[in-house]
Design a protein around this motif. Structure first.
Motif, PDB file in Angstrom:
ATOM      1  N   PRO A  56      10.396  18.163   7.362  1.00 23.40           N
ATOM      2  CA  PRO A  56      10.447  19.618   7.539  1.00 23.40           C
ATOM      3  C   PRO A  56      11.475  20.078   8.561  1.00 23.40           C
ATOM      4  O   PRO A  56      11.855  21.248   8.565  1.00 23.40           O
ATOM      5  CB  PRO A  56       9.034  19.948   8.015  1.00 23.40           C
ATOM      6  N   SER A  57      11.927  19.142   9.438  1.00 28.15           N
ATOM      7  CA  SER A  57      12.898  19.558  10.458  1.00 28.15           C
ATOM      8  C   SER A  57      13.819  18.427  10.878  1.00 28.15           C
ATOM      9  O   SER A  57      14.620  18.594  11.781  1.00 28.15           O
ATOM     10  CB  SER A  57      12.160  20.079  11.705  1.00 28.15           C
ATOM     11  N   GLY A 108       0.847  -1.184   0.000  1.00 26.64           N
ATOM     12  CA  GLY A 108       0.000   0.000   0.000  1.00 26.64           C
ATOM     13  C   GLY A 108       0.879   1.229   0.000  1.00 26.64           C
ATOM     14  O   GLY A 108       2.109   1.141   0.027  1.00 26.64           O
ATOM     15  N   ASN A 109       0.246   2.387  -0.029  1.00 27.09           N
ATOM     16  CA  ASN A 109       1.011   3.627   0.012  1.00 27.09           C
ATOM     17  C   ASN A 109       1.734   3.762   1.339  1.00 27.09           C
ATOM     18  O   ASN A 109       1.232   3.352   2.386  1.00 27.09           O
ATOM     19  CB  ASN A 109       0.094   4.830  -0.195  1.00 27.09           C
ATOM     20  N   VAL A 110       2.920   4.369   1.299  1.00 25.77           N
ATOM     21  CA  VAL A 110       3.721   4.582   2.507  1.00 25.77           C
ATOM     22  C   VAL A 110       4.065   6.064   2.611  1.00 25.77           C
ATOM     23  O   VAL A 110       4.545   6.668   1.647  1.00 25.77           O
ATOM     24  CB  VAL A 110       5.022   3.747   2.493  1.00 25.77           C
ATOM     25  N   THR A 111       3.813   6.634   3.792  1.00 20.76           N
ATOM     26  CA  THR A 111       4.207   8.012   4.071  1.00 20.76           C
ATOM     27  C   THR A 111       5.260   8.015   5.160  1.00 20.76           C
ATOM     28  O   THR A 111       5.059   7.437   6.232  1.00 20.76           O
ATOM     29  CB  THR A 111       2.999   8.851   4.518  1.00 20.76           C
ATOM     30  N   PHE A 112       6.387   8.657   4.874  1.00 19.26           N
ATOM     31  CA  PHE A 112       7.475   8.805   5.828  1.00 19.26           C
ATOM     32  C   PHE A 112       7.472  10.246   6.335  1.00 19.26           C
ATOM     33  O   PHE A 112       7.563  11.184   5.525  1.00 19.26           O
ATOM     34  CB  PHE A 112       8.829   8.545   5.166  1.00 19.26           C
ATOM     35  N   THR A 113       7.406  10.429   7.648  1.00 21.06           N
ATOM     36  CA  THR A 113       7.479  11.772   8.221  1.00 21.06           C
ATOM     37  C   THR A 113       8.539  11.778   9.308  1.00 21.06           C
ATOM     38  O   THR A 113       8.405  11.084  10.320  1.00 21.06           O
ATOM     39  CB  THR A 113       6.129  12.218   8.795  1.00 21.06           C
ATOM     40  N   ASN A 114       9.583  12.558   9.095  1.00 21.64           N
ATOM     41  CA  ASN A 114      10.696  12.612  10.032  1.00 21.64           C
ATOM     42  C   ASN A 114      10.907  14.039  10.520  1.00 21.64           C
ATOM     43  O   ASN A 114      11.123  14.954   9.725  1.00 21.64           O
ATOM     44  CB  ASN A 114      11.986  12.102   9.378  1.00 21.64           C
ATOM     45  N   THR A 115      10.805  14.231  11.837  1.00 20.71           N
ATOM     46  CA  THR A 115      11.141  15.515  12.462  1.00 20.71           C
ATOM     47  C   THR A 115      12.172  15.302  13.557  1.00 20.71           C
ATOM     48  O   THR A 115      12.357  16.157  14.414  1.00 20.71           O
ATOM     49  CB  THR A 115       9.881  16.181  13.044  1.00 20.71           C
TER      50      THR A 115
END
Length: 457
Positions: free
Chosen positions: A328-329, A297-304
């Motif tokens: 973003p950070s 499935g779709n994968v979203t990576f979010t790294n702060t």
């Protein structure tokens, strides 16, 4: 009528010691009080023990001779409790052992309430080598000492129905909670939040939850769990944790590391729906330490985080969905750090920058292969770095724009537009192959170079 057993000395109370005899039957409520340091065995050897009312087990022994309460101790023993079972385990290293030996079975048809707070660590085995069936709700509390509450332990199993599983009023702020050889046959959601600084939650091996789960703990070990519904797992504490992997999530998945300790699994995970990976603490998130995973499935990576999301670290990882990157950070998002690792984006799927943007850190596409003719477009901003290669390949047309670009050994089989627009100079290792029409642009004030050995076809 109600019955009370008081074991106030260092000796034992054993019920059902002759396997040839019929089991004991209690038609009213029963209370067992163990305060002298000895043992209480209920349904020790016999089959057919039945409690039609409520059962209360109080273990308060200050002296630990062999301070424990056991139900269905030996092979062939069976016990059924139809009312509510309450376990108050407050003694000195006082143990609770249910279905200890292979071939023993204990069935709880009513709710089970566990209040565990012994003054020294205990053995809490809910299904050791025997089996446990639970058809009501389960409420668990653990405090005071670093105890390990295990459902189950050895070769035993726990089969849980459609009741709820929850943390009681006493909380769970120390010790360990483990689900292994545990099967939830119902679909009731399971929501567990463990607190403290080093409290552990382990799910697996051979564990199945039939509905949605939301599990949060200072320490988290994902070691062979299958979730039929949606899953959220969050690590909140400061010690590095490495689960055994081999997890399968069939609904949407969210895995969060909000801590200052690394969250890892060995890999071989399968995610069969949309997956969101969030790294927001001061440590890294890594799910493929020794073998690859499959994302269907779709994968979203979010790294702060001040560390990376480290994807596809080892082994062969396949992505059968779109990939979206937010940084973003954070420090960055990195693929395939080890020499033998590969990441494959299957045909028709795309790489994307998410709504939070990718404005700092590095998007590192090492050993990354995009299969098929689907065009790819990425625009990074701020001071971000786009690293392409080594041993990467894009079959579709690419349009990549970034403040910094490192061309470190990539094959571009479609047309390529690559633009660097930042103020810091970049030197790639070269060894790139361009098999389609190619446009390379430097729109920033600093140099954009490679070491050479590039081929333009």
């Amino acid at each position: 009528q109600s019955v009370t057993f008081n074991n106030i000395g260092p000796g034992d109370i054993h019920l059902g010691t002759n396997a040839a005899d019929a089991g004991d039957i209690f038609n009213g409520d029963v209370v067992f009080n163990n305060s002298g340091g000895g043992r209480i065995r209920i349904g020790s050897n016999t089959a057919g023990n039945i409690f039609h009312g409520n059962l209360t087990l109080n273990n308060t022994s200050v002296v630990d001779v062999q301070s424990r309460i056991q139900i269905s101790r030996f092979n062939g023993a069976t016990t059924t409790i139809n009312g509510t079972t309450t376990v108050n385990n407050f003694g000195n290293a006082s143990d609770v052992q249910i279905s200890f030996e292979t071939g023993s079975t204990t069935t709880f048809n009513g709710n089970v309430i566990i209040n565990n707070a012994p003054t020294a660590p205990c053995d809490f085995y809910w299904g050791n080598d025997g089996d446990v069936v639970m058809n009501g709700n389960l409420t668990i509390s653990n405090s005071v000492t670093n105890n390990n509450l295990q459902f189950s332990v050895g070769t035993g199993s726990v089969t849980f129905g459609n009741g709820t599983i929850s943390i009681g009023a006493g909380g769970f702020d120390i010790g360990q909670l483990r689900f292994r050889n545990f099967t939830q046959t119902g679909t009731t959601p399971v929501n567990l939040t463990l607190t403290g600084t080093a409290t552990q939650l382990q799910v697996g091996p051979a564990t199945t939850f039939g509905g949605d789960v939301d599990m949060r703990s200072p320490r988290l070990f994902l070691s062979g769990v299958t979730v039929a519904g949606n899953a959220r797992f969050e690590k909140t504490g400061g010690t590095e944790d490495t689960g055994a992997g081999n997890n399968t999530i069939n609904g949407t998945t969210t895995i969060v590391n909000s801590a200052n300790g690394n969250l890892r699994t060995q890999g071989n995970n399968t995610f069969n729906s949309t997956t969101t990976l969030i790294n927001s603490g001061t440590a890294y998130l890594l799910l493929e330490l020794s073998s690859g995973s499959t994302y269907n499935g779709n994968v979203t990576f979010t790294n702060t985080s001040t560390q990376n999301i480290r994807s596809a670290y080892a082994g062969a990882t396949t992505f059968n969905g779109n990939l979206t990157f937010n940084n973003p950070s954070g420090t960055g998002i990195i693929f395939c750090e080890t020499a033998g690792a590969t990441a494959t984006l299957s045909d028709t799927y795309t790489l994307n920058v998410g709504g939070s943007g990718f404005s700092v850190g590095t998007l590192n596409l090492n050993r990354f292969t995009q299969v098929g003719s689907t065009a790819q477009a990425l625009t990074l901003t701020g001071t971000a770095i786009l690293n392409l290669g080594p041993n990467s390949q894009f079959d579709g047309a690419v349009n990549f724009v970034s403040p910094r670009v490192l061309l470190n050994g990539t094959v571009f089989n479609g047309s390529a537009y690559i633009e660097k627009n930042g103020a810091t100079g970049d030197s790639g290792t070269g060894n790139n192959t361009f098999n389609g029409n190619t446009t390379i642009v430097n729109s920033g004030p600093a140099f954009f170079r490679t070491n050479g050995n590039n081929i333009f076809n």
